[in-house]
Design an enzyme around this catalytic site. Structure first.
Site, short mmCIF file in Angstrom:
data_model
loop_
_atom_site.label_atom_id
_atom_site.label_comp_id
_atom_site.label_asym_id
_atom_site.label_seq_id
_atom_site.Cartn_x
_atom_site.Cartn_y
_atom_site.Cartn_z
N GLY A 24 0.80 -1.21 0.00
CA GLY A 24 0.00 0.00 0.00
C GLY A 24 0.83 1.26 0.00
N GLU A 27 6.99 -0.32 -3.06
CA GLU A 27 7.17 -1.49 -3.90
C GLU A 27 8.62 -1.93 -3.81
OE1 GLU A 27 6.12 -0.22 -7.83
OE2 GLU A 27 7.02 1.74 -7.49
N LYS A 46 13.96 -0.88 -2.63
CA LYS A 46 12.64 -0.43 -2.21
C LYS A 46 12.40 1.01 -2.66
CE LYS A 46 11.43 -1.29 2.05
NZ LYS A 46 11.27 -1.17 3.51
N ASP A 154 8.88 -4.83 16.54
CA ASP A 154 8.05 -5.68 15.68
C ASP A 154 8.75 -7.02 15.43
OD1 ASP A 154 5.89 -6.47 14.19
OD2 ASP A 154 6.45 -5.36 12.39
#
Length: 690
Positions: A24, A27, A46, A154
């Site tokens: 979202g 890419e 990226k 995370d």
């Protein structure tokens, strides 16, 4: 012939081989840094999507990820090599270590499907290496000698890579907490993966430290040892904080006591009772009586699980390296004044399925731009890239011209840009722009499957049912794509047919879709897609009970493998997933609601207090738990709609606005006709439609 429009495109000093995935916000590409004599340094590249480049918060987060990870140099941390800006387009890019392997979530899932348990020595090796990597981050000292602890926040299986060579690396420090970050976490904002968060992280306590990451490592260790998930994403923070730490011996009575005790200590709800740092956790593992596997043993296990992927990976890189042709070598020895133009081929065959393209928004925080998926390696791109396609076609022989100035050839159409615009527009809900962009691709590549299916879906959202039918009939009949993708296209086609009044054909399409993709995979769309509404009263249409389970038995042979593991592309267990499908409501009773048990009522009241304090994300956790326990309790749906509307207004998030709309609509379905909030919610939905 390759069907990758990006191949050969230059971004800064890198040349792209293929696009790996798109999310979202960003890419990811497989690319290489070229050099003399056929030198190639492969990287994962990226880039931010065009539609979010103006988002200052996201750009700062992108820069934070580069700065923080580039500072870390450790054998068990995925490296960032370069941050730059392309001179031609002005776009930022991030070049990262390319790891040929699989993330730990994929390893656990593959082992389960093969009927295997991750061997205990391999589990200990993986967790031990994770502890060492995190300890290096937690105790990082900058070049000036100042401590700069970096807390990952995370840690989860999707952010741990296991290479085919047996190496373990922690990746994606995109939301790490560190001194000097350009972006700060808002009060009440939760960052991370819910199923692996420590209680203090779920309750947004300002002080998170190394022990917060080590709690997540404890969850990973428990799941590796038992082969089962420990927590679900909707586990309430209070419940997790009050529960005693899970003991893996309840599942594995013969587990070495010292290893079980290390797991229990890592999972203590109170941070002061956990390991103080990664080195202490490592020492406990070393004393557990299980010798960690060496890299060769891990590599052999990876080969056992991913033999086909490993072979394809090796063939791919052999072909890429073999592209150092004699012509290239001649140019190194005797440089030419001009280089032949590279002209990418235009595809004329369907695009194979590409896993991992989930594009879901986040109510928790800006996602780290595919961070976990950024280094997934060959698992994500092998289906798109054939080794033979890596070699550039030999240039035609030059024809000498006398007295003629050749016209400069027109550049090929930039199909990759159209695809990126279309995908981004679909994610943001701009279906008209998405349809136009997909059709731009189809003008040049009429057999491009993703563009064809995307155009059909966009047209369906715009209520252009004839257009949707034309596109989706071709997409559903295509070959060379996965049954899962064809099944979803077939179900979209059923919606278009139903809206055109072709109910018999629509019902046949529904049955074919379930045969291709499976009833369980399509359940959410079957139950809630408004385009299928004309079919729901038909006895041939699949029925579901009010508790959300199918009314008739369905084939569940594959669900046992996936029920307690992360979804493909590792999006199902992350905090940025869309809200889970809610049970279909029964007809409400006028003037009253079913009396909820004390737990959902307490959750609703707790969420109300959190909303007053503007802790909206924490409120959604309670409210979504509430609607799972009491699916007919309308006040929770109204509160969810209101909470997501506030988040959407604060973050300017179309995804959260869509969630608000969904929950408001569900409120109207379950609310009593005389509920005083019904007129208000109808007005809100009317405003949304404008």
């Amino acid at each position: 012939m390759s069907n990758d429009f990006d191949r050969g495109r230059r971004v800064g000093k890198y040349e792209i081989l293929t696009r790996v995935s798109v999310g979202g916000m960003a890419e990811l590409y497989l690319a290489f840094l070229p050099g003399p004599g056929g030198f190639r340094k492969f990287v994962a590249l990226k880039q931010i999507l065009p539609d979010v480049r103006s988002d200052e918060q996201f750009v700062k987060m992108f820069l934070d990820e580069a700065r923080i990870t580039a500072a870390l140099t450790h054998p068990h941390i995925g490296q960032v090599f370069d941050l730059g800006r392309d001179e031609e387009s002005g776009e930022l890019y991030l070049a990262m270590e390319f790891i040929a392997g699989q993330n730990l979530s994929s390893v656990m899932r593959a082992a389960k499907r093969a009927g295997l348990q991750v061997p205990m020595p391999i589990a200990v090796r993986i967790v031990r290496d994770m502890c060492l990597a995190l300890h290096a981050a937690h105790t990082f000292v900058d070049p000036a000698g100042s401590p700069m602890p970096i807390i990952h926040r995370d840690v989860s299986p999707k952010n741990v890579m296991v290479s085919y060579a047996g190496h373990v690396k922690v990746i994606d420090f995109g939301i790490a907490k560190a001194r000097g970050r350009l972006i700060r976490t808002r009060t009440g904002q939760v960052r991370g993966t819910l199923a692996y968060m420590a209680p203090e992280q779920l309750d947004h306590e300002p002080k998170v430290d190394a022990r917060t990451d080590l709690y997540a490592v404890g969850v990973v260790l428990y799941e590796l040892l038992t082969g089962e998930r420990l927590f679900t994403n909707d586990a309430a923070a209070a419940t997790r904080a009050l529960q005693p730490p899970a003991d893996p011996r309840e599942k594995l009575p013969d587990l070495p006591p010292a290893l079980a005790e290390a797991t229990v200590r890592a999972l203590e709800p109170e941070p002061g009772r956990r390991f103080e740092d990664g080195k202490a956790f490592t020492r406990a593992l070393d004393a557990a009586g299980v010798r960690p596997a060496d890299e060769e043993t891990v590599a052999a296990f990876m080969k056992q699980l991913f033999a086909n992927e490993l072979a394809s990976s090796q063939a791919l890189f052999e072909a890429a390296q073999a592209d150092t042709t004699g012509d290239q070598l001649a140019r190194v020895v005797r440089p030419q004044s001009t280089a032949p133009a590279r002209e990418p081929a235009i595809p004329h065959r369907p695009e194979p399925a590409v896993p991992g393209q989930a594009r879901r928004g986040s109510r928790w925080a800006l996602p780290s731009a595919l961070g976990g998926a950024a280094l997934l390696g060959t698992a994500l791109f092998l289906a798109r890239l054939s080794p033979a396609g890596l070699k550039a076609a030999a240039p035609p022989p030059a024809i000498p011209l006398t007295g003629v100035t050749p016209a400069k050839p027109l550049p090929p159409p930039d199909l990759s840009l159209s695809l990126r615009r279309a995908d981004s527009a679909m994610t943001s809900g701009d279906f008209a722009r998405a349809l136009a962009a997909y059709e731009d691709v189809l003008k040049v590549a009429p057999d491009h499957w993703s563009a064809r299916a995307g155009a059909g879906s966009a047209a369906l959202k715009l209520h252009h049912y004839d257009v949707a039918k034309a596109h989706l009939e071709r997409a559903a009949a295509a070959t060379g794509v996965s049954e899962q993708r064809r099944g979803r296209a077939q179900l979209d086609l059923a919606g278009a047919l139903a809206q055109l009044g072709e109910n018999d054909a629509a019902l046949a399409a529904v049955q074919q879709a379930m045969q291709l993709a499976g009833r369980e995979a399509l359940e959410g769309q079957l139950r809630f897609d408004p385009a299928l509404e004309p079919l729901r009263g038909n006895p041939s249409f699949p029925a579901f009970s009010t508790t959300g389970a199918p009314a008739a038995p369905a084939d569940t042979a594959d669900t046992a493998d996936t029920a307690d593991t992360a979804d493909t592309a590792d999006t199902a267990d992350t905090a940025d997933t869309t809200a889970p499908a809610d049970p279909a409501p029964a007809a409400p009773v006028a003037g009253a609601y079913p009396s909820p048990s004390p737990e959902p009522l307490a959750l609703y009241e707790a969420a109300t207090e959190l909303n007053k304090n503007k802790k909206y994300e924490a409120a959604t956790i309670r409210l979504e738990r509430c609607v799972k326990i009491a699916p007919l309790y309308a006040p929770c749906y109204e509160a969810l709609g209101s909470t997501y509307a506030r988040i959407a207004a604060r973050d300017r998030s179309p995804t959260d606005m869509e969630k608000a709309r969904k929950y408001y609509q569900r409120f109207l379905e379950v609310a009593a006709p005389d509920d005083s909030d019904v007129p208000k919610v109808r007005r809100i939905l009317k405003d949304f439609s404008r």
